[in-house]
Design an enzyme around this catalytic site. Sequence first.
Site, PDB file in Angstrom:
ATOM      1  N   ASP A  14      -2.524  49.181  55.019  1.00 31.24           N
ATOM      2  CA  ASP A  14      -2.763  49.536  53.610  1.00 31.24           C
ATOM      3  C   ASP A  14      -1.962  50.755  53.170  1.00 31.24           C
ATOM      4  O   ASP A  14      -2.370  51.481  52.260  1.00 31.24           O
ATOM      5  CB  ASP A  14      -4.261  49.812  53.353  1.00 31.24           C
ATOM      6  CG  ASP A  14      -5.158  48.681  53.807  1.00 31.24           C
ATOM      7  OD1 ASP A  14      -4.821  47.525  53.503  1.00 31.24           O
ATOM      8  OD2 ASP A  14      -6.168  48.949  54.475  1.00 31.24           O
ATOM      9  N   HIS A  42       0.556  41.981  51.993  1.00 35.59           N
ATOM     10  CA  HIS A  42       1.385  42.958  51.297  1.00 35.59           C
ATOM     11  C   HIS A  42       1.289  42.671  49.805  1.00 35.59           C
ATOM     12  O   HIS A  42       1.555  41.559  49.361  1.00 35.59           O
ATOM     13  CB  HIS A  42       2.844  42.845  51.751  1.00 35.59           C
ATOM     14  CG  HIS A  42       3.047  43.182  53.193  1.00 35.59           C
ATOM     15  ND1 HIS A  42       4.088  42.670  53.940  1.00 35.59           N
ATOM     16  CD2 HIS A  42       2.342  43.959  54.027  1.00 35.59           C
ATOM     17  CE1 HIS A  42       4.008  43.140  55.172  1.00 35.59           C
ATOM     18  NE2 HIS A  42       2.961  43.917  55.242  1.00 35.59           N
TER      19      HIS A  42
END
Length: 432
Positions: A14, A42
């Site tokens: 993240d 992503h």
Amino acid sequence: MSKVDVVIGCFYGDEGKGKVIDYLAADADVAVRCTGGDNAGHTIKANGVKYAMHLIPSGLLSGHTIGVIGNGVVLNPQVLLEEINNLKEHGYDVDKYLKISDKTHVIFPYHSKLDVALEKVRQAKKIGTTGKGIGPSYCDKYERSGIRMEDLYAPDFKERLKEQTELKLALLKVYDPETDYTKELDFDKMFAEYSDYAAQLEPYVCDTSAFLHQALKDGKKILLEGQLGSLKDTDHGIYPMVTSSSTLAPYGAIGAGVPPYEIKKVITVCKAYSSAVGAGAFVSEIFGEEADELRRRGGDGGEFGATTGRPRRMGWFDCVASKYGCRMQGATDVAFTVLDVLGYLDEIPVCVGYEIDGEVTKEFPVTHLLEKAKPVYKVLPGWKEDIRGIKKYEDLPENCRKYIEFIEKEIEYPITMISNGPGRDDIIYRNK
């Protein structure tokens, strides 16, 4: 770019890798997803559309970059086909630009059932998996009973699938005797579905290692897309609260099938603050309104998992973990993301050490010590300005530059890229 560059995470994942990958893919001929499955993603904003890429390499969004799903990935065909169709609806020529390794392992419905059942058995010691079957699929891989993409086209596919389904039903009966899984894992239905998936995906399946070796011979530039971050690595992360595959840059060569000596640059992505999804020690974690405010302002639309939608755990930048993460990745460059988010703060705490049993250390400890570590903070002045749109490093506010340079000194790796906004071009290159 060098011949082969890797973009990888420094922390738990993240970190904003998708944005960095998208930016670098403009100069890449090939982008390779080399580890993990659809348990992570992503998030990229391209041409005004936000995409959460779970299996297809993010680099494909450049419009000219070939996307390869490597042998190190575990693949859910249903999820992949949904991604393919979504990209086609938005005008991407997936048929031309996508390739799938014939050695990629396949996730079946019994994998996700096992994943959920195992978490139930763990009770208070849950790992916090996404329940998507990633771990059980990797278990099959290393137990040498997995089914790969190539096997979907083999004469004995039906026989092998039948054998594995019966075995998994027996395991599920042990883990969760109260549930009857025979209806949920109907063999005939599963075989028909996966035969159809195989037919749809067959045009993309090939020997991607041979393709990549030829690309290298032809002088093409290859970008390896890593999954998650250093602290989720099976060997060097916060075991057992880790993922089921390596999240380190060197594994990219294995998961893609390219020579390791071709990797010249490892761009390790660090957030300007910290976040995490899932269980595990998180020393610089913050709570309450302080965390809620940072979560609301963070990322592009808030800090929520790209795959699960779960609110991320929030914290201040952790120099101890980040230095360790960069070291384990073999970082040559650090990309520093979402710096613009911190512009609302008068002061910004930075974790510079861990207090464990009354002693302060700057070295990342083993898991049982990490769990009782307390953060030692250095508080830096904020800059209270909107830095979006700034293109040159020297034009950033002085306190903003001091924040970057302080962290760079603490982690001992060069910060060469700075993301100061959600847009594709909101990147500042810093010469070192």
